[in-house]
Design an enzyme around this catalytic site. Structure first.
Site, PDB file in Angstrom:
ATOM      1  N   ARG A  31     -15.123  -7.688   2.836  1.00 23.59           N
ATOM      2  CA  ARG A  31     -15.248  -6.490   1.994  1.00 23.59           C
ATOM      3  C   ARG A  31     -14.696  -6.719   0.588  1.00 23.59           C
ATOM      4  O   ARG A  31     -14.670  -5.808  -0.233  1.00 23.59           O
ATOM      5  CB  ARG A  31     -14.503  -5.318   2.644  1.00 23.59           C
ATOM      6  CG  ARG A  31     -15.184  -4.887   3.912  1.00 23.59           C
ATOM      7  CD  ARG A  31     -14.418  -3.824   4.629  1.00 23.59           C
ATOM      8  NE  ARG A  31     -14.881  -3.768   6.020  1.00 23.59           N
ATOM      9  CZ  ARG A  31     -14.366  -2.981   6.935  1.00 23.59           C
ATOM     10  NH1 ARG A  31     -13.379  -2.181   6.631  1.00 23.59           N
ATOM     11  NH2 ARG A  31     -14.828  -2.984   8.154  1.00 23.59           N
TER      12      ARG A  31
ATOM     13  N   HIS B 142       3.390   0.112  12.587  1.00 30.10           N
ATOM     14  CA  HIS B 142       3.259   1.494  12.099  1.00 30.10           C
ATOM     15  C   HIS B 142       2.014   1.667  11.222  1.00 30.10           C
ATOM     16  O   HIS B 142       2.004   2.417  10.266  1.00 30.10           O
ATOM     17  CB  HIS B 142       4.492   1.927  11.291  1.00 30.10           C
ATOM     18  CG  HIS B 142       5.788   1.504  11.879  1.00 30.10           C
ATOM     19  ND1 HIS B 142       6.166   1.831  13.158  1.00 30.10           N
ATOM     20  CD2 HIS B 142       6.789   0.749  11.373  1.00 30.10           C
ATOM     21  CE1 HIS B 142       7.360   1.306  13.414  1.00 30.10           C
ATOM     22  NE2 HIS B 142       7.747   0.634  12.351  1.00 30.10           N
TER      23      HIS B 142
ATOM     24  N   ALA C  19       0.826  -1.208   0.000  1.00 31.49           N
ATOM     25  CA  ALA C  19       0.000   0.000   0.000  1.00 31.49           C
ATOM     26  C   ALA C  19       0.863   1.262   0.000  1.00 31.49           C
ATOM     27  O   ALA C  19       0.521   2.273  -0.602  1.00 31.49           O
ATOM     28  CB  ALA C  19      -0.912  -0.005   1.218  1.00 31.49           C
TER      29      ALA C  19
ATOM     30  N   GLU D  23       3.414   1.963  -1.559  1.00 33.05           N
ATOM     31  CA  GLU D  23       3.874   2.364  -2.895  1.00 33.05           C
ATOM     32  C   GLU D  23       2.736   2.846  -3.812  1.00 33.05           C
ATOM     33  O   GLU D  23       2.988   3.314  -4.924  1.00 33.05           O
ATOM     34  CB  GLU D  23       4.588   1.190  -3.586  1.00 33.05           C
ATOM     35  CG  GLU D  23       5.997   0.915  -3.073  1.00 33.05           C
ATOM     36  CD  GLU D  23       6.051   0.256  -1.706  1.00 33.05           C
ATOM     37  OE1 GLU D  23       5.095  -0.453  -1.340  1.00 33.05           O
ATOM     38  OE2 GLU D  23       7.047   0.466  -0.966  1.00 33.05           O
TER      39      GLU D  23
ATOM     40  N   THR E 298       0.107  -5.044  10.988  1.00 31.04           N
ATOM     41  CA  THR E 298       0.920  -4.004  10.365  1.00 31.04           C
ATOM     42  C   THR E 298       1.548  -3.101  11.412  1.00 31.04           C
ATOM     43  O   THR E 298       0.840  -2.347  12.088  1.00 31.04           O
ATOM     44  CB  THR E 298       0.058  -3.146   9.396  1.00 31.04           C
ATOM     45  OG1 THR E 298      -0.636  -4.029   8.544  1.00 31.04           O
ATOM     46  CG2 THR E 298       0.915  -2.210   8.579  1.00 31.04           C
TER      47      THR E 298
ATOM     48  N   PHE F 224     -10.622   5.521  -3.964  1.00 28.63           N
ATOM     49  CA  PHE F 224      -9.882   4.989  -2.818  1.00 28.63           C
ATOM     50  C   PHE F 224     -10.412   3.598  -2.470  1.00 28.63           C
ATOM     51  O   PHE F 224     -11.472   3.450  -1.867  1.00 28.63           O
ATOM     52  CB  PHE F 224     -10.042   5.945  -1.642  1.00 28.63           C
ATOM     53  CG  PHE F 224      -9.099   5.667  -0.513  1.00 28.63           C
ATOM     54  CD1 PHE F 224      -7.776   6.070  -0.576  1.00 28.63           C
ATOM     55  CD2 PHE F 224      -9.517   5.005   0.631  1.00 28.63           C
ATOM     56  CE1 PHE F 224      -6.888   5.822   0.469  1.00 28.63           C
ATOM     57  CE2 PHE F 224      -8.645   4.743   1.680  1.00 28.63           C
ATOM     58  CZ  PHE F 224      -7.326   5.150   1.598  1.00 28.63           C
TER      59      PHE F 224
HETATM   60  C1  DLZ Z   1       5.452  -3.616   5.632  1.00 31.44           C
HETATM   61  C2  DLZ Z   1       3.996  -3.777   5.428  1.00 31.44           C
HETATM   62  C3  DLZ Z   1       3.188  -4.206   6.489  1.00 31.44           C
HETATM   63  C4  DLZ Z   1       3.727  -4.529   7.819  1.00 31.44           C
HETATM   64  N1  DLZ Z   1       1.865  -4.368   6.300  1.00 31.44           N
HETATM   65  C5  DLZ Z   1       1.316  -4.104   5.111  1.00 31.44           C
HETATM   66  C6  DLZ Z   1      -0.081  -4.247   4.908  1.00 31.44           C
HETATM   67  O1  DLZ Z   1      -0.860  -4.664   5.763  1.00 31.44           O
HETATM   68  N2  DLZ Z   1      -0.566  -3.930   3.671  1.00 31.44           N
HETATM   69  C7  DLZ Z   1       0.223  -3.489   2.651  1.00 31.44           C
HETATM   70  O2  DLZ Z   1      -0.305  -3.206   1.549  1.00 31.44           O
HETATM   71  N3  DLZ Z   1       1.534  -3.347   2.818  1.00 31.44           N
HETATM   72  C8  DLZ Z   1       2.096  -3.647   4.003  1.00 31.44           C
HETATM   73  N4  DLZ Z   1       3.442  -3.499   4.179  1.00 31.44           N
HETATM   74  C9  DLZ Z   1       4.279  -3.168   3.021  1.00 31.44           C
HETATM   75  C10 DLZ Z   1       4.431  -1.682   2.731  1.00 31.44           C
HETATM   76  O3  DLZ Z   1       3.247  -1.149   2.202  1.00 31.44           O
HETATM   77  C11 DLZ Z   1       5.578  -1.460   1.727  1.00 31.44           C
HETATM   78  O4  DLZ Z   1       5.320  -2.165   0.561  1.00 31.44           O
HETATM   79  C12 DLZ Z   1       6.929  -1.904   2.262  1.00 31.44           C
HETATM   80  O5  DLZ Z   1       7.177  -1.310   3.501  1.00 31.44           O
HETATM   81  C13 DLZ Z   1       8.074  -1.543   1.281  1.00 31.44           C
HETATM   82  O6  DLZ Z   1       8.165  -0.166   1.116  1.00 31.44           O
END
Ligand code: DLZ
Length: 283
Positions: free
Chosen positions: A253, A214, A182, A184, A212, A239
């Site tokens: 969902r 942070h 997400a 990116e 997740t 979105f």
């Molecule tokens: C690192 C991370 C974590 C912990 N959780 C998610 C998530 O629940 N959903 C998601 O789309 N991406 C997650 N990411 C990855 C980050 O969005 C990102 O791709 C990485 O930190 C690399 O920049």
């Protein structure tokens, strides 16, 4: 207390009934609840608006069954293709009426005559408001989808594609961009929006709070980035980034108990693309 209006029209044969049903479905009528008994059968077709017009004095020379449409010429082309397939039916040309509209008639084998018409006034029959159409025909859309939680995001992607194709978007007019997570999404969405090739961008991802680290920081940045891209480029961004407590909630969902948010996001993008077009005065 009034709920709706129903007009009952007789179609001469079972065959013509089936053929007309095929045309109505192709034109976008929503199917209502039909019925069938040992004496006959009925198929219901629902339209978003209906009205009953009582006339005194001279009846206008129009068919009793009138279907109000948008894009009358496109509808005429679609009906012409249907008549080529079922040539026992008769299609008239589009003509101007004396009531500030354009109309054509379709005579169904056996007697039923339908009139299709479009008012020259785009707000006819609607409360005064600018609204988007749900047609994606001729427009390009881009979907940015995160690979993280792919079991969910793949379902969101299918939902978005379903909405786009069912709204008339050609397969070649959809660009799908997969990003790692997400985090990116905003960057890819921004690049796509700045290319000015797309009428709308659909962003799809899933953030699970429980899993997740942070979470708040990622979510805030993703939503801010997508919003900023939309505001600064003027290209609608839908979105479709889910924020859920658990995987189960996310699954609900993405096509289980709570609809498919990918589908809903794509519909919002289609509507906003049309609104932008109207606001820019190009329609
Ligand atoms: C690192 C991370 C974590 C912990 N959780 C998610 C998530 O629940 N959903 C998601 O789309 N991406 C997650 N990411 C990855 C980050 O969005 C990102 O791709 C990485 O930190 C690399 O920049």
């Amino acid at each position: 207390m009034i709920k709706g209006l129903t007009t009952v029209a007789r179609v001469a044969s079972d065959e013509a009934w089936g053929q007309l049903g095929e045309l109505f479905s192709a034109l976008g009528f929503e199917n209502g609840k039909g019925w069938s008994d040992d004496k006959g059968k009925g198929a219901a077709y629902l339209a978003p608006l209906g009205n009953l017009e009582l006339v005194t004095g001279q009846m206008p020379s129009v068919p009793e069954l009138l279907v109000e449409v948008t894009q009358l010429d496109t509808v005429h082309d679609a009906v012409a293709a249907w008549v080529r397939k079922y040539p026992a039916n008769n299609l008239g040309d589009v003509v101007a009426t004396h009531w500030n509209s354009r109309l054509f008639t379709l005579s169904i084998e056996g007697g039923l005559v339908l009139g299709f018409w479009e008012s020259e006034n785009p707000l006819h029959g609607k409360p005064v408001a600018i609204e988007g159409d749900l047609s994606a025909k001729g427009k390009k859309f881009a979907i940015v989808v995160a690979r993280w939680n792919a079991v969910i995001t793949d379902r969101l992607l299918q939902g978005s594609l379903d909405a786009l194709y069912r709204s008339g978007c050609a397969k070649d007019d959809v660009a799908i961009v997969r990003v790692p997570g997400a985090w990116e999404i905003p960057s890819a969405a921004r690049t796509l929006a700045e290319s000015k090739k797309y009428a709308g961008i659909i962003t799809l991802g899933v953030l699970l709070r429980g899993e997740t680290a942070h979470y708040e920081a990622i979510y805030n940045e993703v939503s801010r980035g997508i919003g900023q891209s939309q505001q600064e480029t003027g290209v609608p961004h839908a979105f479709g980034v889910l924020t859920c407590e658990t995987l189960e909630q996310a699954l609900d969902r993405a096509g289980l108990k709570a609809g498919n948010k990918g589908f809903e996001a794509a519909i919002a993008a289609i509507e906003m693309a049309s609104i932008q077009e109207k606001l820019a005065g190009t329609e």
